[in-house]
Design a protein around this motif. Sequence first.
Motif, PDB file in Angstrom:
ATOM      1  N   THR A  54       0.819  -1.219   0.000  1.00  0.00           N
ATOM      2  CA  THR A  54       0.000   0.000   0.000  1.00  0.00           C
ATOM      3  C   THR A  54       0.848   1.264   0.000  1.00  0.00           C
ATOM      4  OG1 THR A  54      -0.157  -0.055   2.416  1.00  0.00           O
ATOM      5  CG2 THR A  54      -1.926  -1.137   1.144  1.00  0.00           C
ATOM      6  N   SER A  55       2.055   1.211   0.602  1.00  0.00           N
ATOM      7  CA  SER A  55       2.906   2.411   0.599  1.00  0.00           C
ATOM      8  C   SER A  55       4.369   2.027   0.754  1.00  0.00           C
ATOM      9  CB  SER A  55       2.501   3.379   1.716  1.00  0.00           C
ATOM     10  OG  SER A  55       2.837   2.844   2.980  1.00  0.00           O
ATOM     11  N   THR A  68      10.340   1.814   4.254  1.00  0.00           N
ATOM     12  CA  THR A  68       9.249   1.349   5.114  1.00  0.00           C
ATOM     13  C   THR A  68       8.137   0.880   4.181  1.00  0.00           C
ATOM     14  OG1 THR A  68       9.856   2.973   6.774  1.00  0.00           O
ATOM     15  CG2 THR A  68       7.664   1.981   6.967  1.00  0.00           C
ATOM     16  N   LYS A  82       4.472  -0.961   3.680  1.00  0.00           N
ATOM     17  CA  LYS A  82       3.195  -1.330   4.308  1.00  0.00           C
ATOM     18  C   LYS A  82       2.454  -2.231   3.323  1.00  0.00           C
ATOM     19  CE  LYS A  82       2.698   2.102   7.641  1.00  0.00           C
ATOM     20  NZ  LYS A  82       2.458   1.777   8.979  1.00  0.00           N
ATOM     21  N   THR A  83       1.960  -3.357   3.858  1.00  0.00           N
ATOM     22  CA  THR A  83       1.227  -4.311   3.015  1.00  0.00           C
ATOM     23  C   THR A  83      -0.165  -4.530   3.590  1.00  0.00           C
ATOM     24  OG1 THR A  83       2.040  -6.200   4.282  1.00  0.00           O
ATOM     25  CG2 THR A  83       3.336  -5.518   2.356  1.00  0.00           C
ATOM     26  N   PRO A 114       1.871 -10.959   5.959  1.00  0.00           N
ATOM     27  CA  PRO A 114       2.877  -9.923   6.263  1.00  0.00           C
ATOM     28  C   PRO A 114       4.199 -10.511   6.750  1.00  0.00           C
ATOM     29  CG  PRO A 114       0.760  -9.240   7.103  1.00  0.00           C
ATOM     30  CD  PRO A 114       0.609 -10.666   6.637  1.00  0.00           C
ATOM     31  N   TYR A 141      10.743  -6.834  10.751  1.00  0.00           N
ATOM     32  CA  TYR A 141       9.290  -7.010  10.649  1.00  0.00           C
ATOM     33  C   TYR A 141       8.662  -6.464  11.925  1.00  0.00           C
ATOM     34  CZ  TYR A 141       4.792  -9.456  10.505  1.00  0.00           C
ATOM     35  OH  TYR A 141       3.457  -9.761  10.519  1.00  0.00           O
ATOM     36  N   TYR A 142       7.661  -5.562  11.774  1.00  0.00           N
ATOM     37  CA  TYR A 142       7.008  -4.934  12.912  1.00  0.00           C
ATOM     38  C   TYR A 142       5.622  -5.518  13.198  1.00  0.00           C
ATOM     39  CZ  TYR A 142      10.660  -1.459  13.198  1.00  0.00           C
ATOM     40  OH  TYR A 142      11.867  -0.846  13.354  1.00  0.00           O
ATOM     41  N   TYR A 202       1.699  -7.047  12.414  1.00  0.00           N
ATOM     42  CA  TYR A 202       0.540  -6.627  11.620  1.00  0.00           C
ATOM     43  C   TYR A 202      -0.540  -6.094  12.547  1.00  0.00           C
ATOM     44  CZ  TYR A 202      -1.641 -10.992  13.083  1.00  0.00           C
ATOM     45  OH  TYR A 202      -2.185 -12.013  13.827  1.00  0.00           O
ATOM     46  N   VAL A 205      -2.780  -5.495   8.024  1.00  0.00           N
ATOM     47  CA  VAL A 205      -1.808  -4.493   7.548  1.00  0.00           C
ATOM     48  C   VAL A 205      -0.481  -4.758   8.247  1.00  0.00           C
ATOM     49  CG1 VAL A 205      -1.261  -2.041   7.379  1.00  0.00           C
ATOM     50  CG2 VAL A 205      -3.631  -2.796   7.183  1.00  0.00           C
ATOM     51  N   THR A 244       3.874  -4.127   8.525  1.00  0.00           N
ATOM     52  CA  THR A 244       4.913  -3.119   8.332  1.00  0.00           C
ATOM     53  C   THR A 244       6.273  -3.804   8.353  1.00  0.00           C
ATOM     54  OG1 THR A 244       3.547  -1.477   9.447  1.00  0.00           O
ATOM     55  CG2 THR A 244       5.881  -0.959   9.189  1.00  0.00           C
TER      56      THR A 244
END
Length: 187
Positions: free
Chosen positions: A126-127, A136, A138-139, A147, A165-166, A168, A176, A178
């Motif tokens: 997405t970004s 960075t 974002k999925t 993710p 990996y942060y 979801y 979502v 990150t």
Amino acid sequence: MKKDNINLLENYLLSEKKRKNTSSKGLNFIAIFLITILLMSAYGLKLFLEDQGLKDSNQQLNAYITDPTIIKKVSDISVKQRQLADLKEILSTLKSLNGAFDAMPELNSIVLDKINSCVPPDTKITSIDYDGQWLTLKTISSNYLRPSEFARNLRNTDFFEDTTYYGYEESTGKYVGTVLVALKVGN
């Protein structure tokens, strides 16, 4: 009477010869003295004329050196030479900086293709935020495992310096994730 006294011609010639020898020596000395004086005078005149020429040349050089326009030109040249030295220093600094910029990581199509090849099915990016070295990502996915699978795929490529990996977040039935990815220097 003696015979010696009778021949007056011989005595006359002998006395004339003596007189010529004594008078010609004096004339020779006078002639040598006059020639020496004449030569010394000519040489002195030559030196005087050369001295006058050198004095005139020296005056012209002094006038040229003390001319305000020439002094201004010389000071302008000095300023330009200092500026040129400064510019050369700046140029060498810029060259070293360009070398550093060449080594910095850059975001290009190769990197984006590598990221897209790691995206799992039914997952979309997405970004993408890029700060010069870190990306960075974002999925969004309908499966909560995607993710972490995306982060693992990125790590397994060994194309990136580091992958973090942060986790979801769930949002309206979608997950979502990150992921933070560091680009390698030189990529």
